[in-house]
Design a protein around this motif. Structure first.
Motif, PDB file in Angstrom:
ATOM      1  N   HIS A   1      55.908  94.427  14.402  1.00  0.00           N
ATOM      2  CA  HIS A   1      55.969  94.185  15.882  1.00  0.00           C
ATOM      3  C   HIS A   1      55.555  92.782  16.357  1.00  0.00           C
ATOM      4  CE1 HIS A   1      57.270  98.095  17.094  1.00  0.00           C
ATOM      5  NE2 HIS A   1      56.393  98.582  16.516  1.00  0.00           N
ATOM      6  N   GLY A   2      54.988  92.015  15.420  1.00  0.00           N
ATOM      7  CA  GLY A   2      54.559  90.717  15.672  1.00  0.00           C
ATOM      8  C   GLY A   2      55.539  89.814  15.419  1.00  0.00           C
ATOM      9  N   LYS A   3      56.849  90.198  15.454  1.00  0.00           N
ATOM     10  CA  LYS A   3      58.103  89.269  15.438  1.00  0.00           C
ATOM     11  C   LYS A   3      58.752  89.646  16.677  1.00  0.00           C
ATOM     12  CE  LYS A   3      58.965  87.948  10.725  1.00  0.00           C
ATOM     13  NZ  LYS A   3      59.863  87.927   9.724  1.00  0.00           N
ATOM     14  N   ARG A   4      58.087  90.539  17.492  1.00  0.00           N
ATOM     15  CA  ARG A   4      58.758  90.866  18.901  1.00  0.00           C
ATOM     16  C   ARG A   4      58.893  89.615  19.580  1.00  0.00           C
ATOM     17  NH1 ARG A   4      54.645  93.559  21.091  1.00  0.00           N
ATOM     18  NH2 ARG A   4      55.676  95.619  20.600  1.00  0.00           N
ATOM     19  N   SER A   5      60.382  89.552  20.157  1.00  0.00           N
ATOM     20  CA  SER A   5      60.589  88.254  20.849  1.00  0.00           C
ATOM     21  C   SER A   5      60.571  88.591  22.672  1.00  0.00           C
ATOM     22  CB  SER A   5      62.012  87.616  20.683  1.00  0.00           C
ATOM     23  OG  SER A   5      63.120  88.447  20.882  1.00  0.00           O
ATOM     24  N   MET A   6      60.504  87.268  23.403  1.00  0.00           N
ATOM     25  CA  MET A   6      60.616  87.579  24.712  1.00  0.00           C
ATOM     26  C   MET A   6      61.960  87.592  25.240  1.00  0.00           C
ATOM     27  SD  MET A   6      57.331  84.893  25.699  1.00  0.00           S
ATOM     28  CE  MET A   6      57.594  83.594  24.942  1.00  0.00           C
ATOM     29  N   LYS A   7      62.184  88.166  26.319  1.00  0.00           N
ATOM     30  CA  LYS A   7      63.368  88.475  27.089  1.00  0.00           C
ATOM     31  C   LYS A   7      63.385  87.605  28.260  1.00  0.00           C
ATOM     32  CE  LYS A   7      62.121  93.474  28.344  1.00  0.00           C
ATOM     33  NZ  LYS A   7      62.658  94.746  28.202  1.00  0.00           N
ATOM     34  N   GLY A   8      64.747  87.393  28.739  1.00  0.00           N
ATOM     35  CA  GLY A   8      64.864  86.671  29.929  1.00  0.00           C
ATOM     36  C   GLY A   8      65.089  85.395  29.829  1.00  0.00           C
ATOM     37  N   ARG A   9      65.317  84.719  31.199  1.00  0.00           N
ATOM     38  CA  ARG A   9      65.219  83.084  31.137  1.00  0.00           C
ATOM     39  C   ARG A   9      63.825  83.021  31.784  1.00  0.00           C
ATOM     40  NH1 ARG A   9      68.422  81.615  35.637  1.00  0.00           N
ATOM     41  NH2 ARG A   9      68.813  79.633  34.636  1.00  0.00           N
ATOM     42  N   LEU A  10      63.016  82.199  30.801  1.00  0.00           N
ATOM     43  CA  LEU A  10      61.494  82.056  30.823  1.00  0.00           C
ATOM     44  C   LEU A  10      61.331  80.744  31.539  1.00  0.00           C
ATOM     45  CD1 LEU A  10      61.280  83.406  27.378  1.00  0.00           C
ATOM     46  CD2 LEU A  10      60.948  84.704  29.489  1.00  0.00           C
ATOM     47  N   THR A  11      60.092  80.786  31.961  1.00  0.00           N
ATOM     48  CA  THR A  11      59.198  79.401  32.137  1.00  0.00           C
ATOM     49  C   THR A  11      57.936  79.793  32.042  1.00  0.00           C
ATOM     50  OG1 THR A  11      59.336  77.520  33.756  1.00  0.00           O
ATOM     51  CG2 THR A  11      58.928  79.714  34.534  1.00  0.00           C
ATOM     52  N   LEU A  12      57.267  78.564  32.299  1.00  0.00           N
ATOM     53  CA  LEU A  12      55.814  78.672  31.924  1.00  0.00           C
ATOM     54  C   LEU A  12      54.950  78.241  33.121  1.00  0.00           C
ATOM     55  CD1 LEU A  12      53.519  79.012  29.589  1.00  0.00           C
ATOM     56  CD2 LEU A  12      53.621  76.496  29.520  1.00  0.00           C
ATOM     57  N   LEU A  13      54.002  79.017  33.569  1.00  0.00           N
ATOM     58  CA  LEU A  13      53.558  78.566  34.869  1.00  0.00           C
ATOM     59  C   LEU A  13      51.902  77.973  34.411  1.00  0.00           C
ATOM     60  CD1 LEU A  13      54.251  81.543  37.412  1.00  0.00           C
ATOM     61  CD2 LEU A  13      55.550  79.361  37.081  1.00  0.00           C
ATOM     62  N   ARG A  14      51.454  77.350  35.431  1.00  0.00           N
ATOM     63  CA  ARG A  14      49.974  76.736  35.082  1.00  0.00           C
ATOM     64  C   ARG A  14      49.305  77.019  36.547  1.00  0.00           C
ATOM     65  NH1 ARG A  14      46.650  72.143  34.728  1.00  0.00           N
ATOM     66  NH2 ARG A  14      45.256  72.337  33.103  1.00  0.00           N
ATOM     67  N   HIS A  15      48.103  77.740  36.320  1.00  0.00           N
ATOM     68  CA  HIS A  15      47.210  77.784  37.658  1.00  0.00           C
ATOM     69  C   HIS A  15      46.677  76.539  38.030  1.00  0.00           C
ATOM     70  CE1 HIS A  15      44.257  79.498  40.202  1.00  0.00           C
ATOM     71  NE2 HIS A  15      45.011  80.613  40.417  1.00  0.00           N
ATOM     72  N   ARG A  16      46.814  76.088  39.228  1.00  0.00           N
ATOM     73  CA  ARG A  16      46.167  74.969  39.848  1.00  0.00           C
ATOM     74  C   ARG A  16      44.776  74.762  39.505  1.00  0.00           C
ATOM     75  NH1 ARG A  16      49.539  73.655  45.227  1.00  0.00           N
ATOM     76  NH2 ARG A  16      51.777  73.585  44.426  1.00  0.00           N
ATOM     77  N   ARG A  17      44.086  75.619  39.853  1.00  0.00           N
ATOM     78  CA  ARG A  17      42.648  75.543  39.809  1.00  0.00           C
ATOM     79  C   ARG A  17      41.914  75.855  38.348  1.00  0.00           C
ATOM     80  NH1 ARG A  17      38.836  79.781  40.330  1.00  0.00           N
ATOM     81  NH2 ARG A  17      40.832  81.036  41.231  1.00  0.00           N
ATOM     82  N   THR A  18      42.496  77.068  37.545  1.00  0.00           N
ATOM     83  CA  THR A  18      41.847  77.238  36.317  1.00  0.00           C
ATOM     84  C   THR A  18      42.456  76.740  35.129  1.00  0.00           C
ATOM     85  OG1 THR A  18      43.155  79.292  36.257  1.00  0.00           O
ATOM     86  CG2 THR A  18      41.210  79.603  37.306  1.00  0.00           C
ATOM     87  N   GLY A  19      43.730  76.281  35.338  1.00  0.00           N
ATOM     88  CA  GLY A  19      44.526  75.800  34.179  1.00  0.00           C
ATOM     89  C   GLY A  19      45.026  77.033  33.292  1.00  0.00           C
ATOM     90  N   GLU A  20      44.782  78.060  33.623  1.00  0.00           N
ATOM     91  CA  GLU A  20      45.505  79.325  32.972  1.00  0.00           C
ATOM     92  C   GLU A  20      46.936  79.179  32.700  1.00  0.00           C
ATOM     93  OE1 GLU A  20      45.931  83.953  33.351  1.00  0.00           O
ATOM     94  OE2 GLU A  20      44.832  82.863  34.716  1.00  0.00           O
ATOM     95  N   TYR A  21      47.729  79.390  31.562  1.00  0.00           N
ATOM     96  CA  TYR A  21      48.843  79.437  31.359  1.00  0.00           C
ATOM     97  C   TYR A  21      49.472  80.956  31.470  1.00  0.00           C
ATOM     98  CZ  TYR A  21      49.013  74.386  30.198  1.00  0.00           C
ATOM     99  OH  TYR A  21      48.937  73.035  30.210  1.00  0.00           O
ATOM    100  N   ARG A  22      50.590  80.886  32.046  1.00  0.00           N
ATOM    101  CA  ARG A  22      51.468  82.165  31.717  1.00  0.00           C
ATOM    102  C   ARG A  22      52.662  82.117  31.770  1.00  0.00           C
ATOM    103  NH1 ARG A  22      49.274  86.182  36.476  1.00  0.00           N
ATOM    104  NH2 ARG A  22      47.531  86.182  34.868  1.00  0.00           N
ATOM    105  N   THR A  23      53.447  83.118  30.656  1.00  0.00           N
ATOM    106  CA  THR A  23      54.943  82.966  30.844  1.00  0.00           C
ATOM    107  C   THR A  23      55.592  83.969  31.462  1.00  0.00           C
ATOM    108  OG1 THR A  23      54.845  81.914  28.458  1.00  0.00           O
ATOM    109  CG2 THR A  23      56.679  83.120  29.005  1.00  0.00           C
ATOM    110  N   VAL A  24      56.450  83.643  32.302  1.00  0.00           N
ATOM    111  CA  VAL A  24      57.336  84.558  33.224  1.00  0.00           C
ATOM    112  C   VAL A  24      58.710  84.313  33.139  1.00  0.00           C
ATOM    113  CG1 VAL A  24      55.320  84.644  34.623  1.00  0.00           C
ATOM    114  CG2 VAL A  24      57.128  82.864  35.206  1.00  0.00           C
ATOM    115  N   THR A  25      59.395  85.481  33.802  1.00  0.00           N
ATOM    116  CA  THR A  25      60.819  85.282  33.627  1.00  0.00           C
ATOM    117  C   THR A  25      61.315  84.655  35.153  1.00  0.00           C
ATOM    118  OG1 THR A  25      60.984  87.449  34.404  1.00  0.00           O
ATOM    119  CG2 THR A  25      61.238  87.128  32.042  1.00  0.00           C
ATOM    120  N   LEU A  26      62.539  84.279  35.045  1.00  0.00           N
ATOM    121  CA  LEU A  26      63.005  83.321  36.085  1.00  0.00           C
ATOM    122  C   LEU A  26      64.113  84.491  36.661  1.00  0.00           C
ATOM    123  CD1 LEU A  26      64.023  79.995  35.084  1.00  0.00           C
ATOM    124  CD2 LEU A  26      62.304  80.321  36.618  1.00  0.00           C
ATOM    125  N   PRO A  27      64.233  84.478  38.225  1.00  0.00           N
ATOM    126  CA  PRO A  27      63.358  84.063  39.087  1.00  0.00           C
ATOM    127  C   PRO A  27      61.869  84.477  39.163  1.00  0.00           C
ATOM    128  CG  PRO A  27      64.886  85.347  40.267  1.00  0.00           C
ATOM    129  CD  PRO A  27      65.120  85.490  38.791  1.00  0.00           C
TER     130      PRO A  27
END
Length: 479
Positions: A410-436
């Protein structure tokens, strides 16, 4: 002289994007659903030695391989090769690229800005092609683009080692300005190719400014718009010492001081060609006055033995002969001399040496590390478990998610969807999400920015970053 496929030189083959792939990619255009019209792929680190990766090196790959057009001779080369190799060749698709786009690949590549330090399991690069005639390009380029794992992994290791050395300096030194020169690249001779020396050597320079890997410095200058990315100093090797003969060893050392040691200068001298401890006695005895009178800084290089033990023995010997002064942190800083450890240097030995020095009361000022094979060669794609996968395909006019999830790993599980990466303006946290992006209580609109930037589109490089910008971004992540 040409071979059976009409290839006259290797350089022309290496510069042909059609051939810069895996054999089986040539047949894949026949394997997708017939109604497929667009494809979306992404690159991520699926974990590994470090929990965060420093993104670097895509700009080099894009400039070198994708900012030049496909040509008729390239198509002819590929046709000749695959025709004998046992794979089908999509000549019509490649001719479409030439006729419709002037040879430039109609793909859109988005990426996190180089120098960003991103937690693993996040999308770093996306590749999209929406031309139904050549939609498969988004996957065909995997072989070439995924090689970005190498500069990312070198840059990541160097960045984490910078944090280790930085912590030692903060704990034991009054001078943090020396940090960029604390880990010197000795890796050129230990890599598998000149290209590896160039790419890996440039990646190291995101965090440091000392290198003997000439091709790496030139690559950083060339691909990242820098005048001089790194520096070096005159240094002896065993041949320049042993060529004098053992009976004239001291004369060899004296010659180094006379030739290179000037006020403000640094000269490095390997001193264990025969007997390190006898050499240390000579440096602190009959050669001491010459060192002092020169006004330069002598750097002694032991090159054998247990690194932790040898460094401490060398420091104690030099302290006994040249003396030291206590700094503001209560640690000793040697007068006129330093040590560079270039043998057996890796992340574990660096940590062990720094800890032992601190326990013995020596400041980190006294040591510089030269790192060779462990810096540029003793890593691989699985060090950070890099992968590039297709995550969405358009069938007709509708996008569909694509993913894998092997029950055996399961470590080779891949992500699905059209993806982008978000970054929180205050904390700098990153999060991968799907589009839209589906804004919810966890990703509130206005608090997050899209961290991916379109860097390449149909042959055009849209972002041309300087090394100074990359370094500034990487250092902003320091703790």
């Amino acid at each position: 002289m040409q071979d059976a496929q009409g290839f006259s030189n290797l350089a022309s083959i290496l510069s042909n994007p059609i051939l810069n792939t895996d054999s089986y990619k040539a047949s894949h255009y026949l394997q997708y659903p017939p109604e497929a019209s667009a494809m979306f792929s992404y690159i991520e680190s699926r974990g590994g030695r470090y929990e965060r990766t420093l993104f670097f090196g895509l700009q080099m790959l894009l400039k070198e391989y994708l900012c030049r057009p496909i040509t008729e001779p390239m198509i002819a080369q590929a046709r000749a090769f695959f025709g004998v190799h046992g794979e089908p060749f999509n000549e019509a698709g490649w001719r479409h690229v030439v006729e419709q786009y002037g040879g430039y690949l109609p793909v859109r590549i988005r990426a996190v800005p180089e120098g960003s330090v991103v937690p693993t399991h996040n999308v770093l690069v996306t590749v999209e092609c929406d031309d139904p005639q050549v939609f498969w390009l988004a996957s065909y380029l995997e072989t070439m683009l995924l090689r970005v794992w190498y500069p990312i992994t070198v840059a990541t290791q160097s960045w984490h080692l910078r944090q280790l050395i930085r912590a030692a300096l903060l704990r034991s030194s009054d001078d943090l300005s020396q940090l960029p020169f604390k880990l010197h690249d000795f890796g050129a001779r230990g890599v598998s190719s000149a290209e590896s020396a160039a790419i890996g050597g440039a990646a190291h320079l995101v965090s440091f400014m000392g290198s003997d890997t000439v091709l790496g410095v030139i690559a950083a200058n060339h691909y990242y718009n820098d005048d001089m990315a790194a520096f070096s100093v005159p240094a002896a090797e065993h041949s320049t010492i042993t060529s004098w003969g053992r009976e004239r060893e001291v004369d060899a050392y004296r010659n180094m001081i006379e030739r290179f040691s000037k006020p403000g200068a640094i000269v490095s001298v390997v001193s264990d060609s025969y007997d390190l401890f006898a050499a240390l006695d000579a440096w602190g005895g009959e050669l001491k006055q010459a060192v002092l009178d020169s006004g330069g800084t002598l750097v002694i290089r032991p090159d054998s033995g247990d690194p932790r033990t040898i460094v401490l023995q060398t420091l104690h010997a030099l302290d006994a002969s040249f003396g030291s002064a206590a700094n503001g942190k209560g640690r000793r800083v040697l007068n006129n001399v330093r040590v560079i450890q270039g043998d057996g240097v890796n992340p574990d030995s660096i940590a062990a040496i720094l800890a032992a020095m601190d326990e013995a009361g020596f400041a980190a000022d006294n040591i510089v590390f030269g790192m060779g094979g462990a810096l540029l060669q003793q890593i691989n794609r699985d060090t950070q478990r890099f992968a590039m996968k297709c995550s969405a395909i358009r069938l007709g006019e509708e996008w569909h998610d694509v993913s894998k999830d092997p029950v055996t790993d399961h470590g080779k599980r891949s992500m699905k969807g059209r993806l982008t990466l978000l970054r929180h303006r205050r904390t700098g946290e990153y999060r991968t999400v799907t589009l839209p992006v589906a804004w919810d209580e966890h990703t509130v609109a206005g608090e997050w920015d899209d961290a991916l930037v379109t860097v390449f589109d149909s042959g055009r490089l849209l972002v041309d970053m300087s090394l100074a910008e990359v370094r500034e971004r990487a250092q902003a992540h320091e703790v």
